[in-house]
Design an enzyme around this catalytic site. Structure first.
Site, PDB file in Angstrom:
ATOM      1  N   ASP A 119      25.137  39.001  36.681  1.00  0.00           N
ATOM      2  CA  ASP A 119      26.315  38.179  36.418  1.00  0.00           C
ATOM      3  C   ASP A 119      26.156  37.514  35.045  1.00  0.00           C
ATOM      4  OD1 ASP A 119      28.616  36.690  38.471  1.00  0.00           O
ATOM      5  OD2 ASP A 119      28.201  35.784  36.517  1.00  0.00           O
ATOM      6  N   ASN A 178      33.392  36.568  47.685  1.00  0.00           N
ATOM      7  CA  ASN A 178      34.531  35.660  47.545  1.00  0.00           C
ATOM      8  C   ASN A 178      35.817  36.470  47.709  1.00  0.00           C
ATOM      9  OD1 ASN A 178      32.931  33.401  46.994  1.00  0.00           O
ATOM     10  ND2 ASN A 178      32.813  33.912  44.827  1.00  0.00           N
ATOM     11  N   GLY A 206      37.639  31.319  45.608  1.00  0.00           N
ATOM     12  CA  GLY A 206      37.308  31.333  44.187  1.00  0.00           C
ATOM     13  C   GLY A 206      37.206  32.710  43.580  1.00  0.00           C
ATOM     14  N   GLN A 207      37.769  33.717  44.249  1.00  0.00           N
ATOM     15  CA  GLN A 207      37.721  35.050  43.647  1.00  0.00           C
ATOM     16  C   GLN A 207      38.523  35.064  42.348  1.00  0.00           C
ATOM     17  OE1 GLN A 207      39.045  38.325  46.129  1.00  0.00           O
ATOM     18  NE2 GLN A 207      38.419  39.867  44.628  1.00  0.00           N
ATOM     19  N   HIS A 245      33.478  42.736  45.040  1.00  0.00           N
ATOM     20  CA  HIS A 245      32.103  42.625  44.559  1.00  0.00           C
ATOM     21  C   HIS A 245      31.309  41.708  45.463  1.00  0.00           C
ATOM     22  CE1 HIS A 245      34.608  39.617  42.537  1.00  0.00           C
ATOM     23  NE2 HIS A 245      33.553  38.813  42.560  1.00  0.00           N
ATOM     24  N   HIS A 252      28.157  39.145  45.463  1.00  0.00           N
ATOM     25  CA  HIS A 252      27.184  38.375  44.693  1.00  0.00           C
ATOM     26  C   HIS A 252      25.855  38.391  45.452  1.00  0.00           C
ATOM     27  CE1 HIS A 252      30.198  36.053  42.163  1.00  0.00           C
ATOM     28  NE2 HIS A 252      30.982  36.428  43.147  1.00  0.00           N
TER      29      HIS A 252
END
Ligand code: AMP
Length: 110
Positions: free
Chosen positions: A28, A83, A89-90, A96, A98
């Site tokens: 990230d 998310n 909070g996407q 994806h 995390h």
């Protein structure tokens, strides 16, 4: 086109961690933990809410576990987060996972 599709298409760079025929894993750009890797499927699905392929989801999860193992956070522990939509909070609408580790996580998440 999402920024993750551009990473898959090699239009923009990413710090790759692992790849197979189903998924790509990369660091990230704004890490929230000492280890913060994103695992994305090679197929474009907007979010978990729109996913219908259990096999694809399984490949993402298995890649998350592989990344955690290979980056040395398996024994200490890690968190895998997807998310999904606004309240979570996407911000990038290519599904994806995390993979976060290397520090103690709090619960519940903020
Ligand atoms: P989310 O908020 O769950 O949609 O997560 C999107 C994540 O993508 C955030 O943690 C961002 O820091 C990360 N991100 C955005 N652009 C890039 C990029 N070009 N390379 C790596 N990570 C990125």
């Amino acid at each position: 086109m999402t920024i993750f599709q551009k990473i898959l298409d090699r239009q923009i760079p990413a710090r790759s961690v692992a790849e197979d025929e189903h998924c790509l894993a990369f660091h990230d750009v704004n890490p929230q933990a000492p280890v913060h890797v994103l695992v994305i499927p090679k197929v474009a699905v907007r979010s978990l809410a729109e996913a219908t392929d259990a096999g694809m989801l399984g490949q993402v999860m298995l890649m998350a576990a592989r990344v955690a193992r290979e980056l040395g956070i398996e024994d200490s522990g890690y968190r895998v987060v997807l998310n999904t939509n606004g309240n979570a909070g996407q911000t990038v609408f290519h599904l994806h996972a995390h993979v976060l580790g290397g520090r103690v996580m709090t619960w519940p998440p903020g």
